[in-house]
Motif scaffolding. Structure first.
Motif, PDB file in Angstrom:
ATOM      1  N   ALA A 248       0.858  -1.185   0.000  1.00  0.00           N
ATOM      2  CA  ALA A 248       0.000   0.000   0.000  1.00  0.00           C
ATOM      3  C   ALA A 248       0.885   1.223   0.000  1.00  0.00           C
ATOM      4  N   ASP A 249       0.374   2.340  -0.507  1.00  0.00           N
ATOM      5  CA  ASP A 249       1.136   3.564  -0.293  1.00  0.00           C
ATOM      6  C   ASP A 249       0.732   4.128   1.065  1.00  0.00           C
ATOM      7  N   GLN A 250       1.394   5.201   1.453  1.00  0.00           N
ATOM      8  CA  GLN A 250       1.214   5.691   2.827  1.00  0.00           C
ATOM      9  C   GLN A 250      -0.244   6.012   3.149  1.00  0.00           C
ATOM     10  N   ILE A 279       4.897  -0.582   2.875  1.00  0.00           N
ATOM     11  CA  ILE A 279       4.217   0.713   2.740  1.00  0.00           C
ATOM     12  C   ILE A 279       5.156   1.647   1.983  1.00  0.00           C
ATOM     13  N   THR A 280       4.755   2.025   0.762  1.00  0.00           N
ATOM     14  CA  THR A 280       5.608   2.893  -0.045  1.00  0.00           C
ATOM     15  C   THR A 280       5.207   4.348   0.190  1.00  0.00           C
ATOM     16  N   ARG A 281       6.192   5.241   0.010  1.00  0.00           N
ATOM     17  CA  ARG A 281       5.937   6.654   0.315  1.00  0.00           C
ATOM     18  C   ARG A 281       6.566   7.567  -0.728  1.00  0.00           C
ATOM     19  N   GLY A 282       6.369   7.210  -2.009  1.00  0.00           N
ATOM     20  CA  GLY A 282       6.947   8.035  -3.077  1.00  0.00           C
ATOM     21  C   GLY A 282       8.457   8.078  -2.941  1.00  0.00           C
ATOM     22  N   ARG A 283       9.034   9.294  -2.938  1.00  0.00           N
ATOM     23  CA  ARG A 283      10.496   9.433  -2.825  1.00  0.00           C
ATOM     24  C   ARG A 283      11.005   9.176  -1.417  1.00  0.00           C
ATOM     25  N   LEU A 284      10.110   9.207  -0.442  1.00  0.00           N
ATOM     26  CA  LEU A 284      10.536   8.953   0.943  1.00  0.00           C
ATOM     27  C   LEU A 284      10.788   7.457   1.137  1.00  0.00           C
ATOM     28  N   VAL A 312      17.998   6.962 -10.125  1.00  0.00           N
ATOM     29  CA  VAL A 312      16.811   7.533 -10.770  1.00  0.00           C
ATOM     30  C   VAL A 312      16.775   9.041 -10.520  1.00  0.00           C
ATOM     31  N   ASP A 313      16.918   9.429  -9.262  1.00  0.00           N
ATOM     32  CA  ASP A 313      16.849  10.849  -8.914  1.00  0.00           C
ATOM     33  C   ASP A 313      17.927  11.651  -9.631  1.00  0.00           C
ATOM     34  N   GLN A 314      19.141  11.088  -9.671  1.00  0.00           N
ATOM     35  CA  GLN A 314      20.257  11.763 -10.317  1.00  0.00           C
ATOM     36  C   GLN A 314      19.983  11.975 -11.799  1.00  0.00           C
ATOM     37  N   THR A 327       2.989   8.371 -12.203  1.00  0.00           N
ATOM     38  CA  THR A 327       1.884   7.405 -12.286  1.00  0.00           C
ATOM     39  C   THR A 327       2.461   6.003 -12.381  1.00  0.00           C
ATOM     40  N   GLY A 328       1.972   5.110 -11.542  1.00  0.00           N
ATOM     41  CA  GLY A 328       2.368   3.714 -11.679  1.00  0.00           C
ATOM     42  C   GLY A 328       3.669   3.344 -10.991  1.00  0.00           C
ATOM     43  N   CYS A 329       4.284   4.271 -10.235  1.00  0.00           N
ATOM     44  CA  CYS A 329       5.487   3.873  -9.474  1.00  0.00           C
ATOM     45  C   CYS A 329       5.123   2.711  -8.553  1.00  0.00           C
ATOM     46  N   GLY A 330       4.006   2.853  -7.866  1.00  0.00           N
ATOM     47  CA  GLY A 330       3.567   1.803  -6.940  1.00  0.00           C
ATOM     48  C   GLY A 330       3.200   0.519  -7.668  1.00  0.00           C
ATOM     49  N   ASP A 331       2.589   0.657  -8.835  1.00  0.00           N
ATOM     50  CA  ASP A 331       2.173  -0.532  -9.590  1.00  0.00           C
ATOM     51  C   ASP A 331       3.391  -1.275 -10.142  1.00  0.00           C
TER      52      ASP A 331
HETATM   53  N1  LIG Z   1      10.495  10.182  -7.384  1.00  0.00           N
HETATM   54  C1  LIG Z   1      10.926   8.953  -7.138  1.00  0.00           C
HETATM   55  N2  LIG Z   1      12.240   8.639  -7.208  1.00  0.00           N
HETATM   56  C2  LIG Z   1      12.681   7.389  -6.989  1.00  0.00           C
HETATM   57  N3  LIG Z   1      11.885   6.361  -6.661  1.00  0.00           N
HETATM   58  C3  LIG Z   1      10.556   6.594  -6.560  1.00  0.00           C
HETATM   59  C4  LIG Z   1      10.000   7.891  -6.787  1.00  0.00           C
HETATM   60  N4  LIG Z   1       8.674   7.812  -6.613  1.00  0.00           N
HETATM   61  C5  LIG Z   1       8.397   6.524  -6.298  1.00  0.00           C
HETATM   62  N5  LIG Z   1       9.524   5.778  -6.263  1.00  0.00           N
HETATM   63  C6  LIG Z   1       9.642   4.343  -5.922  1.00  0.00           C
HETATM   64  O1  LIG Z   1       8.415   3.692  -6.201  1.00  0.00           O
HETATM   65  C7  LIG Z   1       7.822   3.198  -4.986  1.00  0.00           C
HETATM   66  C8  LIG Z   1       6.318   3.345  -5.041  1.00  0.00           C
HETATM   67  O2  LIG Z   1       5.972   4.726  -5.203  1.00  0.00           O
HETATM   68  P1  LIG Z   1       4.703   5.409  -4.529  1.00  0.00           P
HETATM   69  O3  LIG Z   1       4.747   5.293  -3.063  1.00  0.00           O
HETATM   70  O4  LIG Z   1       4.613   6.768  -5.125  1.00  0.00           O
HETATM   71  O5  LIG Z   1       3.508   4.493  -5.085  1.00  0.00           O
HETATM   72  P2  LIG Z   1       1.965   4.822  -5.331  1.00  0.00           P
HETATM   73  O6  LIG Z   1       1.558   6.040  -4.588  1.00  0.00           O
HETATM   74  O7  LIG Z   1       1.239   3.565  -5.066  1.00  0.00           O
HETATM   75  O8  LIG Z   1       1.962   5.104  -6.915  1.00  0.00           O
HETATM   76  P3  LIG Z   1       0.849   4.681  -8.001  1.00  0.00           P
HETATM   77  O9  LIG Z   1      -0.408   4.361  -7.251  1.00  0.00           O
HETATM   78  O10 LIG Z   1       0.743   5.874  -8.900  1.00  0.00           O
HETATM   79  O11 LIG Z   1       1.372   3.499  -8.734  1.00  0.00           O
HETATM   80  C9  LIG Z   1       8.505   3.993  -3.881  1.00  0.00           C
HETATM   81  O12 LIG Z   1       8.533   3.273  -2.674  1.00  0.00           O
HETATM   82  C10 LIG Z   1       9.906   4.196  -4.443  1.00  0.00           C
HETATM   83  O13 LIG Z   1      10.689   3.059  -4.210  1.00  0.00           O
END
Ligand SMILES: Nc1ncnc2c1ncn2[C@@H]1O[C@H](COP(=O)(O)OP(=O)(O)OP(=O)(O)O)[C@@H](O)[C@H]1O
Ligand SMILES: [Mg+2]
Length: 401
Positions: A248-250, A279-284, A312-314, A327-331
């Motif tokens: 899940a995301d945060q 639990i994913t948190r975007g860049r955190l 990736v960030d670099q 979009t789709g980082c979590g997926d």
């Molecule tokens: N800007 C970023 N730079 C590097 N890694 C990232 C970044 N954003 C996301 N990630 C990676 O992707 C994982 C999942 O991202 P995120 O928590 O945003 O998912 P999400 O909110 O479920 O996204 P979505 O629902 O759009 O697929 C993060 O834990 C991290 O490892």
């Protein structure tokens, strides 16, 4: 090794160059949680937005959009996108002795959106795509993206048009869905009949000996019905003991657990009986936690954080032109989790799985999705995504050392 997945497979219609600061958007913005207005970063149903605005959705959309037609159509939805990633990663491995079969189970609407979805999904190397036709339009997400929002960081807001996904029933899955080594449920909050029966579906998967994975999506229906209240997983909030891995995301984790912090949330999920939680948190840094618990697939992993992938960030900082969107980082993260689990299970391992080892390549894959517009990547040859992703996984391992 049979990997079966179901849940939300939807058509994303991308409007890439919107302006949230304009008057039309400002009047459509939510005033309080669950009122049906737009909120950057969140999704609403088009019928809720209609009520909020007092006008038909098509009119609202026309008043909002700078570009009158979508810039792109994409395969979307937490189930379709994660399974697509797993299929692409594992397809490159089928040359070896292990035969991975990835099958997607869903429904499709009988309209242009349903047709476009089928074209997109057909280009993914699934072993099988079982899409039951429904006499409804296909569900769509209008992805409204303002690249200048938040001082240029960019943000999107999503409007879901209901359709065939509302008519997706457990019986549509058929018996062979349950005949798999790994069964993944993704974004079922957008397939309400499946979501309401999640506990039973998980129980049946488990009974057939499958590893069960669940990845969440924002549960707008719950938010609409009970604004600000805890979301349920399973009719009686009783799905957890049948989930081997929950992702899940945060926001989804906090809302679903009813807790205020991610560590509390992770502890709550494990206490309810999940084997592993991410639990994913975007860049955190993402949080992971596992316990041999009920099904015993995982070793104990104390709460651990994994940072995002620096490579990736670099590269995004050095080459802004390579930025897709988030979009789709979590997926994609979940898709890599599924692929890693498939490999571990194929090696005969049924216990002592190390959650951190599963999540390392997944965090690189989640980051890699930042280079893609939308969640799905369309390969020009089998194994392409896998090859492109490998340097990021390697660099990420080095980063962690
Ligand atoms: N800007 C970023 N730079 C590097 N890694 C990232 C970044 N954003 C996301 N990630 C990676 O992707 C994982 C999942 O991202 P995120 O928590 O945003 O998912 P999400 O909110 O479920 O996204 P979505 O629902 O759009 O697929 C993060 O834990 C991290 O490892
Ligand atoms: Mg997500």
């Amino acid at each position: 090794m049979n990997i079966h997945g179901t849940g939300c497979g939807i058509l994303d219609c991308i409007f890439a160059d919107e302006d949230f600061s304009g008057p039309a958007y400002q009047s459509a913005m939510s005033k309080k949680s669950g009122d049906g207005g737009l909120t950057p970063g969140q999704l609403v149903f088009s019928d809720a937005l209609e009520k909020f605005m007092g006008r038909p959705y098509d009119e609202v959309l026309a008043s909002l959009n700078k570009s009158k037609t979508p810039n792109a159509w994409n395969l979307g939805g937490p189930s379709a996108v994660s399974l697509a990633h797993a299929a692409q990663i594992l397809a490159g491995k089928n040359a070896g002795s292990k035969n991975y079969a990835v099958r997607f189970y869903g429904v499709r609407g009988c309209d242009n959106a349903g047709q476009t979805l089928m074209e997109k999904i057909s280009s993914i190397p699934f072993t099988d795509i079982r899409m039951i036709p429904k006499e409804y339009p296909h569900s769509r997400v209008d992805v409204l993206s303002d690249p200048r929002y938040n001082n240029g960081a960019g943000e999107r807001t999503f409007v879901i048009r209901r359709g065939a996904l509302d008519e997706f029933y457990p019986d549509d899955l058929g018996n062979d869905f349950f005949n798999a080594n790994l069964i993944a449920f993704g974004g079922t909050a957008l397939t309400p009949r499946i979501h309401n029966n999640l506990t039973e579906l998980l129980q049946r998967s488990r009974k057939n000996g499958a590893f069960t994975e669940v990845n969440l999506v924002y549960d707008f229906q719950s938010e609409l019905e009970n604004p600000g209240k805890k979301w349920k997983l399973g009719k009686n909030d009783d799905a957890y003991p049948y989930i081997d891995l929950l992702a899940a995301d945060q926001e989804e984790a906090l809302k679903t657990s009813g807790k205020t912090g991610v560590e509390e949330a992770a502890a709550w999920f494990i206490k309810q009986g999940c084997g592993a939680v991410v639990i994913t948190r975007g860049r955190l840094p993402l949080l992971l936690y596992s316990d041999p618990g009920t099904a015993g697939f995982f070793t104990k992993t104390e709460m651990t954080y994994l940072p995002s992938c620096e490579k990736v960030d670099q590269e995004l900082a050095d080459h802004p032109e390579r930025r897709g969107d988030t979009t789709g980082c979590g997926d994609n993260f979940t898709g890599q989790v599924i692929a890693e689990l498939a490999e571990v299970l194929a090696s005969g391992k049924q216990n002592d799985i190390d959650l951190r080892e599963i999540c390392i390549p997944a965090a690189a894959a989640g980051g890699f999705a930042c280079f893609i517009v939308g969640g799905a990547f369309y390969e020009t040859e089998t194994g392409q995504k896998r090859r492109l992703l490998e340097p990021y996984i390697k660099a990420y391992r080095e980063q962690l050392e």
